[in-house]
Design a protein around this motif. Structure first.
Motif, short mmCIF file in Angstrom:
data_model
loop_
_atom_site.label_atom_id
_atom_site.label_comp_id
_atom_site.label_asym_id
_atom_site.label_seq_id
_atom_site.Cartn_x
_atom_site.Cartn_y
_atom_site.Cartn_z
N UNK A 5 0.81 -1.22 0.00
CA UNK A 5 0.00 0.00 0.00
C UNK A 5 0.84 1.27 0.00
N UNK A 6 2.14 1.15 0.21
CA UNK A 6 2.97 2.33 0.42
C UNK A 6 2.93 3.29 -0.77
N UNK A 7 2.90 2.75 -2.00
CA UNK A 7 2.93 3.62 -3.17
C UNK A 7 1.71 4.49 -3.31
N UNK A 8 0.55 3.99 -2.90
CA UNK A 8 -0.70 4.74 -3.06
C UNK A 8 -1.20 5.33 -1.75
N UNK A 9 -0.50 5.07 -0.66
CA UNK A 9 -1.00 5.42 0.67
C UNK A 9 -1.30 6.91 0.80
N UNK A 10 -0.36 7.76 0.41
CA UNK A 10 -0.55 9.20 0.56
C UNK A 10 -1.62 9.75 -0.37
N UNK A 11 -1.96 9.02 -1.41
CA UNK A 11 -2.98 9.48 -2.32
C UNK A 11 -4.39 9.27 -1.82
N UNK A 12 -4.55 8.46 -0.78
CA UNK A 12 -5.87 8.24 -0.20
C UNK A 12 -6.24 9.45 0.65
N UNK A 13 -7.42 10.01 0.45
CA UNK A 13 -7.78 11.26 1.11
C UNK A 13 -7.65 11.14 2.63
N UNK A 14 -7.02 12.15 3.23
CA UNK A 14 -6.84 12.18 4.67
C UNK A 14 -5.51 11.64 5.14
N UNK A 15 -4.80 10.93 4.27
CA UNK A 15 -3.51 10.38 4.67
C UNK A 15 -2.39 11.40 4.57
N UNK A 16 -2.51 12.37 3.68
CA UNK A 16 -1.50 13.40 3.53
C UNK A 16 -2.20 14.76 3.58
N UNK A 17 -1.44 15.83 3.51
CA UNK A 17 -2.02 17.16 3.58
C UNK A 17 -2.80 17.46 2.30
N UNK A 18 -4.01 18.00 2.46
CA UNK A 18 -4.80 18.33 1.28
C UNK A 18 -4.50 19.75 0.77
N UNK A 19 -3.94 20.62 1.63
CA UNK A 19 -3.51 21.95 1.22
C UNK A 19 -2.69 22.56 2.35
N UNK A 20 -2.23 23.78 2.16
CA UNK A 20 -1.39 24.43 3.17
C UNK A 20 -2.15 24.72 4.46
N UNK A 21 -3.43 25.05 4.34
CA UNK A 21 -4.24 25.30 5.55
C UNK A 21 -4.31 24.04 6.40
N UNK A 22 -4.52 22.91 5.75
CA UNK A 22 -4.57 21.62 6.43
C UNK A 22 -3.28 21.37 7.20
N UNK A 23 -2.17 21.64 6.57
CA UNK A 23 -0.86 21.45 7.20
C UNK A 23 -0.73 22.33 8.46
N UNK A 24 -1.13 23.59 8.34
CA UNK A 24 -1.04 24.50 9.48
C UNK A 24 -1.94 24.03 10.62
N UNK A 25 -3.13 23.56 10.31
CA UNK A 25 -4.05 23.10 11.35
C UNK A 25 -3.48 21.88 12.10
N UNK A 26 -2.87 20.97 11.35
CA UNK A 26 -2.24 19.82 12.00
C UNK A 26 -1.10 20.28 12.90
N UNK A 27 -0.30 21.19 12.39
CA UNK A 27 0.84 21.68 13.18
C UNK A 27 0.36 22.34 14.47
N UNK A 28 -0.69 23.15 14.39
CA UNK A 28 -1.23 23.79 15.59
C UNK A 28 -1.76 22.75 16.58
N UNK A 29 -2.39 21.69 16.08
CA UNK A 29 -2.89 20.63 16.97
C UNK A 29 -1.74 19.96 17.71
N UNK A 30 -0.65 19.71 17.00
CA UNK A 30 0.50 19.09 17.65
C UNK A 30 1.18 20.05 18.63
N UNK A 31 1.23 21.31 18.29
CA UNK A 31 1.80 22.30 19.21
C UNK A 31 0.98 22.37 20.50
N UNK A 32 -0.35 22.30 20.39
CA UNK A 32 -1.21 22.34 21.58
C UNK A 32 -0.99 21.14 22.48
#
Length: 245
Positions: A5-32
């Motif tokens: 599954x490794x080759x297609x894993x990040x292409x499945x929705x929710x497994x990787x960042x969908x945009x820059x806003x998504x990335x920032x929201x994850x980072x803020x969650x981890x910072x909290x």
């Protein structure tokens, strides 16, 4: 199977960042919840393609990632290299990480606990290799329909998925997975109360639960229709558990 599954894993929705806003929201969650800082020793267990490892490396942490799937690790290394960051990736078992007591300040994982045959043994081992005052910060979810509304949403989502499949998503992979409720206690996910109780039983003190509402709300706006129906608060969350001084 995870290698396959490794080759297609990040292409499945929710497994990787969908945009820059998504990335920032994850980072803020981890910072909290993880309170990262430069030099903090972080172990990403079952790191997969390096989603959490990359974020913690960006925040200046000393990151180690372990996984049993070499192909997943290869993709994680490629991501870290492409970002010009550093992390140590190696093969290792999430249930019994091969490290000495007190090696890490944080242990993190994302959607790993449900794959463990003996999660409570894993939690005891994580407690052992954490330094006093260290935290376990698992990202988990509850995917099994538990209410009438959940079951209705799952049925509608399944029907829509059959009519308009999500790009990159293989709806049949779970049927081929060797795990099931008979050999994986948390197959299908677990509510946060269940995970928190198991972590307490392993010796941790629970510091809080974060329902990841901002992450989920943003993902819902970007999700294919079938997935959109399933998104709701509480479906994914972070539990923060601490090893006392």
């Amino acid at each position: 199977m995870w290698n396959d599954r490794s080759g297609a894993y990040d292409g499945d929705f929710g497994h990787d960042f969908c945009d820059d806003i998504h990335r920032v929201l994850w980072r803020k969650a981890l910072e909290r919840n993880a309170e990262p800082r430069t030099g903090l020793r972080v172990l990403d267990v079952g790191c997969g393609t390096g989603f959490l490892s990359l974020l913690f490396a960006e925040m200046g942490c000393a990151v180690t990632g372990i996984d049993l799937a070499p192909d997943m690790l290869a993709r994680a290394r490629a991501k870290i290299d492409a970002a010009g960051l550093k992390a140590d990736f190696r093969e290792g078992d999430a249930e019994n990480p091969p490290f000495d007591p007190g090696t890490f300040d944080r242990i993190v994982c994302r959607h790993v606990v449900w794959t463990l045959p003996d999660p409570e043994a894993a939690f005891r081992n994580w407690h052992r290799i954490l330094a006093p005052g260290g935290r376990v910060v698992p990202v988990e979810g509850s995917w099994t329909p538990r209410t009438r509304g959940d079951r209705l949403r799952a049925w509608i989502a399944g029907a829509l998925e059959r009519l308009a499949p999500t790009p990159g998503h293989d709806p049949h992979w779970q049927a081929l997975y060797p795990g099931n409720p008979s050999n994986l206690p948390y197959f299908g996910g677990m509510p946060p109360e269940t995970l928190a109780a198991a972590l307490e039983h392993a010796g941790f003190s629970i510091r809080g639960v974060d329902d990841l509402n901002a992450v989920i709300a943003h993902e819902r706006t970007r999700a294919p229709l079938g997935r959109k129906i399933l998104y709701r608060p509480g479906r994914r969350y972070i539990v923060v558990a601490q090893k006392e001084e």
